[in-house]
Write a protein that holds these residues in place. Sequence first.
Motif, PDB file in Angstrom:
ATOM      1  N   ARG A  51       0.909  -1.266   0.120  1.00  0.00           N
ATOM      2  CA  ARG A  51       0.114  -0.016   0.020  1.00  0.00           C
ATOM      3  C   ARG A  51       0.817   1.172  -0.082  1.00  0.00           C
ATOM      4  N   PHE A  71      -7.596  -2.181   3.032  1.00  0.00           N
ATOM      5  CA  PHE A  71      -7.046  -2.178   4.574  1.00  0.00           C
ATOM      6  C   PHE A  71      -7.764  -3.273   5.260  1.00  0.00           C
ATOM      7  N   SER A  75     -11.805   2.760   7.671  1.00  0.00           N
ATOM      8  CA  SER A  75     -11.218   4.013   8.464  1.00  0.00           C
ATOM      9  C   SER A  75     -10.930   5.209   7.256  1.00  0.00           C
ATOM     10  N   GLN A  76     -11.092   6.194   7.676  1.00  0.00           N
ATOM     11  CA  GLN A  76     -10.806   7.426   6.722  1.00  0.00           C
ATOM     12  C   GLN A  76      -9.775   6.920   5.984  1.00  0.00           C
ATOM     13  N   GLN A  77      -9.517   7.075   4.542  1.00  0.00           N
ATOM     14  CA  GLN A  77      -8.226   6.735   3.825  1.00  0.00           C
ATOM     15  C   GLN A  77      -7.859   8.006   3.184  1.00  0.00           C
ATOM     16  N   CYS A  78      -6.396   8.351   3.392  1.00  0.00           N
ATOM     17  CA  CYS A  78      -5.845   9.578   2.779  1.00  0.00           C
ATOM     18  C   CYS A  78      -4.905   9.230   1.843  1.00  0.00           C
ATOM     19  N   PHE A  79      -4.822   9.540   0.591  1.00  0.00           N
ATOM     20  CA  PHE A  79      -3.813   9.223  -0.314  1.00  0.00           C
ATOM     21  C   PHE A  79      -3.075  10.544  -0.909  1.00  0.00           C
ATOM     22  N   PHE A  92     -12.969   5.793  -3.567  1.00  0.00           N
ATOM     23  CA  PHE A  92     -13.160   5.268  -2.156  1.00  0.00           C
ATOM     24  C   PHE A  92     -14.392   4.576  -2.072  1.00  0.00           C
ATOM     25  N   CYS A 114      -8.828  12.397   0.772  1.00  0.00           N
ATOM     26  CA  CYS A 114      -9.315  11.579   1.287  1.00  0.00           C
ATOM     27  C   CYS A 114     -10.819  11.091   1.288  1.00  0.00           C
ATOM     28  N   SER A 115     -11.145  10.002   2.069  1.00  0.00           N
ATOM     29  CA  SER A 115     -12.603   9.468   1.881  1.00  0.00           C
ATOM     30  C   SER A 115     -13.289  10.288   2.468  1.00  0.00           C
ATOM     31  N   ARG A 120     -12.810   0.476   3.391  1.00  0.00           N
ATOM     32  CA  ARG A 120     -11.711  -0.364   3.417  1.00  0.00           C
ATOM     33  C   ARG A 120     -10.948  -0.379   2.132  1.00  0.00           C
ATOM     34  N   VAL A 122      -9.785   1.302  -1.729  1.00  0.00           N
ATOM     35  CA  VAL A 122      -9.649   2.314  -2.670  1.00  0.00           C
ATOM     36  C   VAL A 122      -8.960   1.976  -3.818  1.00  0.00           C
TER      37      VAL A 122
END
Length: 147
Positions: A51, A71, A75-79, A92, A114-115, A120, A122
Amino acid sequence: MHPMKKSLALAAAVLAFAAFAQEPQMNLPRVKLRAGMHVIDAQVAATNEQRMTGLMFRQEMPQHEGMLFVFEQPSQQCFWMKNTLLPLAIAFVADDGTIVNLDEMQPQTTDSHCSTKPVRYVLEMNKGWFAKRGIKAGAKLEGPPFK
């Protein structure tokens, strides 16, 4: 070992790791996903290391391919796009395959994308992939991860 030799050995190891780390991930497991009538051949990045590297250092990616980040829990995912050479679109995705939100990302930037809700999954595709196909938030992806 002599301190100078030890330092040289350490420097060589660091350089070797740095060279290895700049290789794109090309041989991850794959999964077939569907977005309506569109089939996606997605590499699956499921470990922390996979990841973290994501699509960094890739020079190109076929239009039907992408990368699915998996994941352990929602949770909140940020890329961001540091060391990523391709402009990408990001989706997302909730556990049931519903796209929560989409964004477009510019190469080699550190802007956060971010989501809007905990997710879970992306999915990264080439920039414009979702827009060109009329796929918006609320659309559903289908495939083994979303069963």
